[in-house]
Motif scaffolding. Sequence first.
Motif, PDB file in Angstrom:
ATOM      1  N   PRO A 102       0.844  -1.233  -0.114  1.00 21.81           N
ATOM      2  CA  PRO A 102       0.040   0.215  -0.278  1.00 21.81           C
ATOM      3  C   PRO A 102       0.858   1.148  -0.005  1.00 21.81           C
ATOM      4  O   PRO A 102       1.845   1.250   0.724  1.00 21.81           O
ATOM      5  N   ARG A 103       0.346   2.107  -0.665  1.00 26.20           N
ATOM      6  CA  ARG A 103       1.021   3.755  -0.751  1.00 26.20           C
ATOM      7  C   ARG A 103       0.383   4.706  -0.023  1.00 26.20           C
ATOM      8  O   ARG A 103      -1.112   4.691  -0.110  1.00 26.20           O
ATOM      9  N   LEU A 104       0.813   5.509   0.589  1.00 31.68           N
ATOM     10  CA  LEU A 104       0.288   6.572   1.131  1.00 31.68           C
ATOM     11  C   LEU A 104      -0.180   7.804   0.346  1.00 31.68           C
ATOM     12  O   LEU A 104       0.689   8.082  -0.435  1.00 31.68           O
ATOM     13  N   ILE A 105      -1.447   8.051   0.435  1.00 33.31           N
ATOM     14  CA  ILE A 105      -1.850   9.251  -0.666  1.00 33.31           C
ATOM     15  C   ILE A 105      -2.663  10.095   0.219  1.00 33.31           C
ATOM     16  O   ILE A 105      -2.909   9.793   1.312  1.00 33.31           O
ATOM     17  N   LYS A 106      -3.201  11.127  -0.541  1.00 34.71           N
ATOM     18  CA  LYS A 106      -4.021  12.252   0.022  1.00 34.71           C
ATOM     19  C   LYS A 106      -5.050  12.494  -0.965  1.00 34.71           C
ATOM     20  O   LYS A 106      -4.709  13.055  -1.922  1.00 34.71           O
ATOM     21  N   ILE A 107      -6.166  12.625  -0.579  1.00 33.66           N
ATOM     22  CA  ILE A 107      -7.360  13.033  -1.174  1.00 33.66           C
ATOM     23  C   ILE A 107      -7.646  14.364  -0.466  1.00 33.66           C
ATOM     24  O   ILE A 107      -8.190  14.323   0.401  1.00 33.66           O
ATOM     25  N   TYR A 108      -7.277  15.405  -1.177  1.00 31.56           N
ATOM     26  CA  TYR A 108      -7.665  17.012  -0.546  1.00 31.56           C
ATOM     27  C   TYR A 108      -9.101  17.189  -0.689  1.00 31.56           C
ATOM     28  O   TYR A 108      -9.765  17.838   0.398  1.00 31.56           O
ATOM     29  N   GLU A 109      -9.795  16.652  -1.576  1.00 29.78           N
ATOM     30  CA  GLU A 109     -11.053  17.103  -1.850  1.00 29.78           C
ATOM     31  C   GLU A 109     -11.749  16.186  -2.846  1.00 29.78           C
ATOM     32  O   GLU A 109     -11.110  15.681  -3.667  1.00 29.78           O
ATOM     33  N   ILE A 110     -12.930  15.857  -2.618  1.00 31.05           N
ATOM     34  CA  ILE A 110     -13.735  14.841  -3.547  1.00 31.05           C
ATOM     35  C   ILE A 110     -15.090  15.392  -3.649  1.00 31.05           C
ATOM     36  O   ILE A 110     -15.830  15.269  -2.312  1.00 31.05           O
ATOM     37  N   ASN A 111     -15.590  15.590  -4.587  1.00 35.23           N
ATOM     38  CA  ASN A 111     -17.131  16.210  -4.725  1.00 35.23           C
ATOM     39  C   ASN A 111     -17.926  15.445  -6.018  1.00 35.23           C
ATOM     40  O   ASN A 111     -17.511  15.098  -6.989  1.00 35.23           O
ATOM     41  N   LEU A 112     -19.123  15.259  -5.896  1.00 34.99           N
ATOM     42  CA  LEU A 112     -19.984  14.847  -6.494  1.00 34.99           C
ATOM     43  C   LEU A 112     -20.715  15.806  -7.733  1.00 34.99           C
ATOM     44  O   LEU A 112     -21.299  16.596  -7.103  1.00 34.99           O
ATOM     45  N   LEU A 113     -20.340  15.695  -8.759  1.00 34.94           N
ATOM     46  CA  LEU A 113     -20.700  16.612  -9.785  1.00 34.94           C
ATOM     47  C   LEU A 113     -22.034  16.160 -10.358  1.00 34.94           C
ATOM     48  O   LEU A 113     -22.877  17.052 -10.856  1.00 34.94           O
ATOM     49  N   ASP A 114     -22.239  14.834 -10.672  1.00 33.30           N
ATOM     50  CA  ASP A 114     -23.262  14.389 -11.542  1.00 33.30           C
ATOM     51  C   ASP A 114     -23.899  13.102 -11.076  1.00 33.30           C
ATOM     52  O   ASP A 114     -22.821  12.292 -10.771  1.00 33.30           O
ATOM     53  N   PHE A 115     -24.996  12.659 -11.083  1.00 39.81           N
ATOM     54  CA  PHE A 115     -25.308  11.334 -10.693  1.00 39.81           C
ATOM     55  C   PHE A 115     -26.553  10.889 -11.787  1.00 39.81           C
ATOM     56  O   PHE A 115     -27.630  11.651 -11.614  1.00 39.81           O
TER      57      PHE A 115
END
Length: 244
Positions: free
Chosen positions: A142-155
């Motif tokens: 496993p590698r360390l990552i960072k998700i700064y922001e995640i937003n739903l645009l369309d569904f």
Amino acid sequence: MINGALNIYKEKGVTSFYVVKEIRKILGVKKCGHAGTLDLSAEGVLQVCIGKGTKMVPFLQEEEKTYEAGIRLGISTDTQDSEGKIIRQCDDIKVDRENILAVLNRFTGVQEQIPPMFSALRFHGKRLYDLARQGIEVPRKPRLIKIYEINLLDFSVPYFKILVKCSKGTYIRTLASDIGEFLGCGAYLHSLKRIKIGKFMIENSLTIEEVKKLAREGKIEEKIYSSEEMLNEAKSFCLNNQKN
């Protein structure tokens, strides 16, 4: 002598290596490379460094990246994208907007991510994608990552689109697959567009044809980001990241 970087729009269906090769040929330079690959089926911002600008690649790779990702629910593939073989299918997708928002929230912040088998990483000197094509699966750390922001645009079932701001080393394909697992129906990455890396934005990017035209007109240097600009941008990002 051209030194610095160009903000190139990589189109779907061509490799990042192809883009570098074309820029090298158009500008007549020997030293040329990109600062972060995009898959064949992906499109968007590709930083192409030229001449002494290639020394900036390690700094540029550290910068935050922003993607628009289209995800298809109900199907899992061995490559985690639309190019792969279907390995699981769910015909009864019981997912609504609230379910997706709740799961997306789980993926914000620092986390570990296991790289996909279909990737350019190496295992005992061999590319993982070469092993995967032979039907061989090997353990990946496993590698360390960072998700700064995640937003739903369309569904709209079975598809949804998200905006992701993330660190280097983040596999959006794997993120899509992991989201599908949490939703209980599986998923794969349907489309991917990189819209920003640091100060390199998609609205300012150039197609290969536009680079050809500017080179013919002797105006290409107007579009070059200098090494000094890139270094200052990278330093600013690192300082802000340390504060956060």
